[in-house]
Design a protein around this motif. Structure first.
Motif, PDB file in Angstrom:
ATOM      1  N   MET A 168      -1.669  -2.105   5.531  1.00 26.41           N
ATOM      2  CA  MET A 168      -0.433  -2.648   4.581  1.00 26.41           C
ATOM      3  C   MET A 168       0.341  -1.715   3.699  1.00 26.41           C
ATOM      4  N   LYS A 169      -0.542  -0.810   3.255  1.00 27.63           N
ATOM      5  CA  LYS A 169      -0.052   0.083   2.132  1.00 27.63           C
ATOM      6  C   LYS A 169       0.912   1.108   3.064  1.00 27.63           C
ATOM      7  N   ARG A 170       0.691   1.681   4.166  1.00 28.22           N
ATOM      8  CA  ARG A 170       1.411   2.366   4.925  1.00 28.22           C
ATOM      9  C   ARG A 170       2.745   1.542   5.234  1.00 28.22           C
ATOM     10  N   PHE A 171       2.786   0.422   5.755  1.00 32.00           N
ATOM     11  CA  PHE A 171       3.833  -0.390   6.006  1.00 32.00           C
ATOM     12  C   PHE A 171       4.847  -0.355   4.588  1.00 32.00           C
ATOM     13  N   LEU A 172       4.254  -0.744   3.660  1.00 35.80           N
ATOM     14  CA  LEU A 172       4.826  -0.887   2.392  1.00 35.80           C
ATOM     15  C   LEU A 172       5.657   0.524   2.076  1.00 35.80           C
ATOM     16  N   PHE A 173       4.799   1.475   2.221  1.00 34.38           N
ATOM     17  CA  PHE A 173       5.422   2.901   2.029  1.00 34.38           C
ATOM     18  C   PHE A 173       6.472   3.313   3.048  1.00 34.38           C
ATOM     19  N   VAL A 174       6.493   3.089   4.211  1.00 35.19           N
ATOM     20  CA  VAL A 174       7.572   3.209   4.965  1.00 35.19           C
ATOM     21  C   VAL A 174       8.729   2.352   4.495  1.00 35.19           C
ATOM     22  N   THR A 175       8.387   1.197   4.422  1.00 37.66           N
ATOM     23  CA  THR A 175       9.715   0.148   3.988  1.00 37.66           C
ATOM     24  C   THR A 175      10.363   0.737   2.966  1.00 37.66           C
TER      25      THR A 175
END
Length: 125
Positions: A1-8
């Protein structure tokens, strides 16, 4: 989830940075180049500028170049630069204002008359 937020977040920041680069330095650069080419065709001497001001128009996504010449300080020459993606080129028109801020329609008496067509500069020029 953190990775998705960072990429977004990274994608949003990258898109915003791209828009800022296009809207300010890129357009200003081509506004200056188009203005120089337009005034060369008018036969303007670069030393004849009394004042030269670039103004960004955020509503139309364009630039206005307000110029006063030494030969006619009572007149304000307003060059309007805009980029039309559908046309694929940078365009410029000219409107001249008098001391009462009224546009002049008779261009025959002007030192630097308006060109009879919208000037265009191709992006690769």
């Amino acid at each position: 989830m953190k990775r998705f937020l960072f990429v977004t977040l990274f994608c949003v920041i990258l898109a915003l940075a791209g828009w800022l680069v296009f809207s300010f330095p890129y357009q200003r650069h081509y506004a200056e180049r188009t203005f120089e080419a337009y005034t060369q065709l008018q036969g303007v001497d670069p030393d004849s500028f009394l004042s030269l001001v670039y103004q960004k128009d955020y509503v139309q996504n364009a630039y206005y170049v307000d110029v006063r010449y030494k030969e006619a300080p009572e007149l304000r020459y307003q060059y309007h630069y805009f980029f039309k993606r559908s046309w694929g080129h940078h365009a410029m028109t000219l409107i001249v204002f008098d001391e009462q801020n009224c546009s002049i329609t008779d261009h025959s008496s002007l030192i630097y008359p308006r060109l009879p067509w919208k000037f265009a500069l191709m992006p690769n020029e």
